[in-house]
Write an enzyme that holds these catalytic residues in place. Structure first.
Site, PDB file in Angstrom:
ATOM      1  N   GLU A  43      46.136  14.641  -1.845  1.00 57.10           N
ATOM      2  CA  GLU A  43      47.045  14.106  -0.831  1.00 57.10           C
ATOM      3  C   GLU A  43      46.653  12.657  -0.503  1.00 57.10           C
ATOM      4  O   GLU A  43      47.184  12.062   0.415  1.00 57.10           O
ATOM      5  CB  GLU A  43      47.067  14.990   0.419  1.00 57.10           C
ATOM      6  CG  GLU A  43      45.727  15.139   1.108  1.00 57.10           C
ATOM      7  CD  GLU A  43      45.770  14.631   2.524  1.00 57.10           C
ATOM      8  OE1 GLU A  43      46.498  15.200   3.319  1.00 57.10           O
ATOM      9  OE2 GLU A  43      45.062  13.645   2.822  1.00 57.10           O
ATOM     10  N   CYS A  48      46.051  20.772   0.947  1.00 55.78           N
ATOM     11  CA  CYS A  48      44.731  21.062   0.372  1.00 55.78           C
ATOM     12  C   CYS A  48      44.773  21.935  -0.882  1.00 55.78           C
ATOM     13  O   CYS A  48      43.721  22.313  -1.394  1.00 55.78           O
ATOM     14  CB  CYS A  48      43.835  21.724   1.410  1.00 55.78           C
ATOM     15  SG  CYS A  48      43.472  20.658   2.801  1.00 55.78           S
ATOM     16  N   ARG A  95      45.736  24.917  17.070  1.00 60.18           N
ATOM     17  CA  ARG A  95      45.370  26.315  16.810  1.00 60.18           C
ATOM     18  C   ARG A  95      46.406  27.037  15.943  1.00 60.18           C
ATOM     19  O   ARG A  95      46.099  28.063  15.346  1.00 60.18           O
ATOM     20  CB  ARG A  95      45.182  27.061  18.135  1.00 60.18           C
ATOM     21  CG  ARG A  95      44.102  26.463  18.995  1.00 60.18           C
ATOM     22  CD  ARG A  95      43.814  27.315  20.210  1.00 60.18           C
ATOM     23  NE  ARG A  95      42.980  28.462  19.875  1.00 60.18           N
ATOM     24  CZ  ARG A  95      41.658  28.427  19.817  1.00 60.18           C
ATOM     25  NH1 ARG A  95      41.023  27.312  20.069  1.00 60.18           N
ATOM     26  NH2 ARG A  95      40.969  29.494  19.519  1.00 60.18           N
ATOM     27  N   THR A 136      47.310  26.158  13.196  1.00 61.49           N
ATOM     28  CA  THR A 136      46.885  26.090  11.792  1.00 61.49           C
ATOM     29  C   THR A 136      46.036  27.304  11.388  1.00 61.49           C
ATOM     30  O   THR A 136      45.719  27.458  10.215  1.00 61.49           O
ATOM     31  CB  THR A 136      46.037  24.811  11.523  1.00 61.49           C
ATOM     32  OG1 THR A 136      44.890  24.848  12.379  1.00 61.49           O
ATOM     33  CG2 THR A 136      46.834  23.553  11.780  1.00 61.49           C
ATOM     34  N   HIS A 158      39.446  28.488   0.659  1.00 55.71           N
ATOM     35  CA  HIS A 158      39.553  27.102   1.123  1.00 55.71           C
ATOM     36  C   HIS A 158      38.683  26.900   2.362  1.00 55.71           C
ATOM     37  O   HIS A 158      38.586  27.785   3.214  1.00 55.71           O
ATOM     38  CB  HIS A 158      41.013  26.759   1.417  1.00 55.71           C
ATOM     39  CG  HIS A 158      41.169  25.424   2.050  1.00 55.71           C
ATOM     40  ND1 HIS A 158      40.603  24.292   1.508  1.00 55.71           N
ATOM     41  CD2 HIS A 158      41.793  25.019   3.188  1.00 55.71           C
ATOM     42  CE1 HIS A 158      40.883  23.263   2.285  1.00 55.71           C
ATOM     43  NE2 HIS A 158      41.601  23.672   3.306  1.00 55.71           N
ATOM     44  N   LYS A 171      33.840  27.937   9.671  1.00 60.00           N
ATOM     45  CA  LYS A 171      34.133  29.246  10.255  1.00 60.00           C
ATOM     46  C   LYS A 171      35.231  30.006   9.504  1.00 60.00           C
ATOM     47  O   LYS A 171      35.108  31.206   9.252  1.00 60.00           O
ATOM     48  CB  LYS A 171      34.586  29.019  11.704  1.00 60.00           C
ATOM     49  CG  LYS A 171      34.227  30.129  12.642  1.00 60.00           C
ATOM     50  CD  LYS A 171      34.514  29.693  14.060  1.00 60.00           C
ATOM     51  CE  LYS A 171      33.935  30.689  15.054  1.00 60.00           C
ATOM     52  NZ  LYS A 171      34.120  30.217  16.425  1.00 60.00           N
TER      53      LYS A 171
END
Lengths: 130, 348
Positions: free
Chosen positions: B80, B112, B199, B201, B234, B239
């Site tokens: 990207e 991504c 959030r 996402t 990914h 986390k």
């Protein structure tokens, strides 16, 4: 600053270290030439130079040509490649106090400079510690 | 049999620590480190971009593949952060490795997951017999807006894979993709920095697509989590991949060899592909490896590979991913980082 057409003609040597080997005497010319400086012959075969070598000598450029202004200060060395050919190039990713005559270096593909924010980006070889 | 015949990584040597970014913006570094499990990220030098890192990763893949670059029939660069809006990265790469002119080239973009898209395409072309070898690269020098949460993670790196039918080091067992329309992260034309849905996402974006792709892939291949030695998801932060692995029933030991993000950051199109290179570096013949990417917008590509005996001779032919990550690091202060990343407005 070179035109895109001139830079394009130099892509094989700048991207892949492509040199000319004289068909008569075997002398290797880098950058490639039209006439062999040793024997005057005009026919060459393409040959790829080694990507490893050692620093023969170097200097630190603090007052650069304008297209390299953002990169200064930077180190430029004459590197003897493992096939014996000597080439000039920047040594990057190396603190100046670590650069020494005899330092083992290797080819890395980097941006050389670009024509401002809108122009062509020119790529080529630099050297990093091996 | 078709699969990976060579793989290569490249990570720039510059790093910036979370504390160094946080102190500029008055943010709380310990909460970022704990919340996102990030310690530092890679930063490209001013003379590095997606193209230069793609070339270096591809040359490492060629060293392991031991093939003639002129036999490569397709070169795809997923990113990207292609340096040009119009003019392909793939042509520079193909020229630099000596694959031109008998080659098909395209640049891919899908947040991504653009790197695994290229892998998906070349696996199909090789399987169909259209090309002898294909090169797929995932590379990015992504930018997070100054002070935004993304600035702590947006990093630089590249991974390259050469796919073929002979002398494979990892055989393709199965592939699967899971895609829906999802406005979780985007960058409009002419905009310098991306925007994201905070959030939003997470659950409906990252987790839904990775879980959907992983479950679909394992069902298609008729295998269970226990059949896999290693998995790579990914890695936008530390986390998410650990959490999604836990939800899917994987143990930490299956995830950690390819979990690079705490010391690397999110290399976007290079993220899960670099995890795969690090996992191949330590894998044994017979190991089963699953990789599931995620690209906002949104979709996940999943692959299951079975490692062959050729890994034993191939892995030492080029630098290992963890060596790029752990050795020869150069820590930057925020001012130098801002200069390197073009964040400082200068006179024309």
């Amino acid at each position: 600053m070179p035109t895109p057409s001139r830079a394009w003609r130099e892509f094989p040597q700048r991207y892949r270290l492509e040199a000319g080997k004289c068909k008569k005497c075997g002398a290797v010319s880098f950058p490639p030439r039209l006439v062999c400086p040793v024997c005057g012959w005009r026919e060459f075969t393409k040959t790829k130079l080694a990507e490893n070598g050692k620093v023969l000598t170097y200097t630190i450029i603090r007052v650069p040509p304008h297209q390299f202004a953002d990169q200064a200060p930077y180190a430029v060395a004459i590197v003897e490649l493992s096939d014996g050919v000597k080439v000039t190039g920047q040594v990057v990713d190396c603190d100046f106090d670590k650069i020494k005559i005899g330092l083992r270096v290797k080819f890395e593909f980097r941006k050389m400079y670009s024509e401002g924010e809108a122009g062509v980006i020119y790529y080529g070889y630099k050297f990093v510690p091996a | 049999m078709h699969g990976i015949v060579g793989y290569g990584a490249y990570i720039p040597r510059n790093r910036i620590k979370v504390e160094e970014i946080a102190k500029v913006w008055g943010a709380d570094a310990p909460s970022y480190k704990k919340g996102l499990m990030l310690e530092e990220k890679s930063v490209p030098s001013p003379d590095q971009d997606t193209i230069t890192m793609s070339v270096e990763a591809s040359k490492n893949a060629l060293r392991r593949a031991k093939i003639n670059p002129a036999d490569i029939g397709a070169v795809y660069v997923g990113s990207e952060s292609h340096p040009y809006a119009v003019k392909p990265s793939g042509t520079v790469l193909a020229e630099a490795i000596g694959a031109t002119p008998d080659v098909h080239t395209a640049d891919l973009e899908f947040a991504c997951k653009a790197g695994t898209e290229g892998l998906f395409l070349v696996l199909g072309l090789v399987k169909a017999g259209e090309i002898k070898y294909g090169l797929a690269v995932g590379a990015d020098t992504s930018q997070g807006a100054p002070g935004d949460a993304l600035e702590y993670s947006a990093a630089a790196g590249a991974a390259a894979f050469i796919v073929g039918k002979e002398n494979v080091l990892a055989e393709t067992i199965e592939t699967y993709s899971y895609t829906t329309d999802m406005p979780d992260f985007w960058r409009r034309e002419y905009q310098y920095y991306p925007r994201h849905g905070g959030r939003f996402t997470g659950e409906p974006a990252y987790f839904k697509h990775i879980i959907g792709a992983a479950k679909g892939l394992m069902a298609k291949a008729k295998i269970k989590p226990i059949d896999l030695n290693y998995v790579i998801f990914h890695q936008p932060n530390g986390k998410f991949p650990l959490r999604v692995g836990e939800i899917l029933g994987f143990r930490k030991e299956q995830i950690l060899p390819g979990w690079l993000v705490s010391k690397l950051g999110n290399t976007y199109s290079g993220s899960s592909p670099l995890g795969l290179t690090a996992t191949l570096d330590i894998s044994k013949p017979g190991d089963m490896i699953m990789i599931v990417s995620y690209g906002s917008g949104a979709g996940s590509d999943g692959f299951i590979f079975k490692v062959t005996r050729r890994i034993q001779e191939a892995r030492d032919l080029a630098p290992k991913t963890r060596d790029f990550l752990d050795k020869n690091k150069n820590y930057l202060e925020y001012g130098v980082y801002a200069k390197f990343r073009g964040k400082i407005r200068k006179a024309e």
